[in-house]
Design an enzyme around this catalytic site. Structure first.
Site, PDB file in Angstrom:
ATOM      1  N   HIS A 189      -0.391  47.471  23.721  1.00  0.00           N
ATOM      2  CA  HIS A 189      -0.995  48.458  24.604  1.00  0.00           C
ATOM      3  C   HIS A 189       0.048  49.263  25.384  1.00  0.00           C
ATOM      4  O   HIS A 189      -0.154  49.556  26.560  1.00  0.00           O
ATOM      5  CB  HIS A 189      -1.927  47.760  25.613  1.00  0.00           C
ATOM      6  CG  HIS A 189      -3.131  47.130  25.018  1.00  0.00           C
ATOM      7  ND1 HIS A 189      -3.994  46.317  25.748  1.00  0.00           N
ATOM      8  CD2 HIS A 189      -3.637  47.161  23.752  1.00  0.00           C
ATOM      9  CE1 HIS A 189      -4.966  45.883  24.960  1.00  0.00           C
ATOM     10  NE2 HIS A 189      -4.767  46.376  23.746  1.00  0.00           N
ATOM     11  N   PRO A 190       1.173  49.647  24.806  1.00  0.00           N
ATOM     12  CA  PRO A 190       2.178  50.371  25.595  1.00  0.00           C
ATOM     13  C   PRO A 190       1.690  51.774  25.966  1.00  0.00           C
ATOM     14  O   PRO A 190       1.128  52.490  25.147  1.00  0.00           O
ATOM     15  CB  PRO A 190       3.392  50.427  24.663  1.00  0.00           C
ATOM     16  CG  PRO A 190       2.795  50.388  23.291  1.00  0.00           C
ATOM     17  CD  PRO A 190       1.599  49.485  23.399  1.00  0.00           C
TER      18      PRO A 190
END
Length: 253
Positions: A189-190
């Site tokens: 989930h960057p």
């Protein structure tokens, strides 16, 4: 060319702590996958009926909760998988087990990603700085303790759960904080490295319409435009950003 100091800064991600518990009396994907006959059966079941294990999502259970009463709304998300492995890409374990993955939804830690040379073939330097904020360490320790409390509930005892990772012998805050770093990994989930912001923010990379500051006719339309990570999975919010950007681009045209 234009100098924007915020590019590559403000990196945020949901660090998942992957606790693994051996279980008994119930098959998991670990044992199913070890059997060639069962794997063949899985393939046939899917080919003929579009049912069975090959139709499963990676996580069979999700849940939101709070790490402690300090938080008014859920700050943790659980993903539970009926399988286990040392790290992504490794083979499944030879024993039956489940993975209890828990992540901090609102991390305070901030990292960065930057090019290391002018050669586009060179890998960038990625520094997530997971658990660098004291608050994140506290939430990580509380998360492990909460996960243990859930596993120790009466409903789970029929499966005789045995903690494989991080290890039941670890109990102090210091030991669990270190364990969080050992078992933690990205949950993919960057966000945040080209963040949207107001004119007075020197680290803002785009404006409210996702237009790159200082260069005309360039927009950033992806999760990097998020100024702060969403308190859940990032896939749907990223699609919403894309839909909104498409509408703004059409309106400008």
């Amino acid at each position: 060319m234009h100098d924007l100091p915020g590019v590559g800064e403000n990196l945020q991600d949901h660090l998942q702590l992957r606790l693994i518990y051996k279980v008994s009396g119930v098959p998991t994907m670990n044992s199913v996958y070890r059997s060639l006959i069962k794997r063949a059966g899985m393939g046939i079941q899917y080919a003929l009926f579009r049912t069975g294990p090959l139709t499963m999502a990676p996580s069979q259970l999700g849940a939101f909760t709070r790490s402690s009463s300090d938080y008014e709304t859920p700050n943790l998300e659980y993903h539970i998988q009926p399988l286990s492995l040392d790290k992504f890409g490794d083979p499944l374990h030879t024993f039956d087990a489940v993975t209890v993955s828990v992540c901090n939804l609102r991390p305070a830690s901030r990292g960065s990603i930057h090019a290391i040379s002018r050669d586009p073939g060179d890998a960038p330097r990625i520094a997530p700085n997971y658990l660098s904020a004291e608050e994140d360490l506290r939430v990580a320790v509380d998360s492990i303790r909460l996960s243990r409390k859930i596993i120790e509930s009466s409903a789970m005892q029929q499966f005789q759960p045995e903690e494989y990772l991080p290890g039941a012998h670890l109990g102090s805050d210091e030991e669990l904080a270190k364990a969080a770093g050992d078992i933690g990994t990205t949950i993919f989930h960057p966000v945040g490295t080209a963040k949207m912001g107001i004119d007075s923010d020197p680290m803002a990379v785009t404006d409210a319409q996702l237009r790159l500051r200082g260069i005309e006719n360039v927009r950033v339309v992806d999760a990097s435009a998020m100024p702060a990570i969403t308190s859940a999975n990032t896939n749907s919010p990223t699609m919403m950003i894309a839909e909104k950007a498409a509408a703004m681009i059409l309106a400008d045209a």
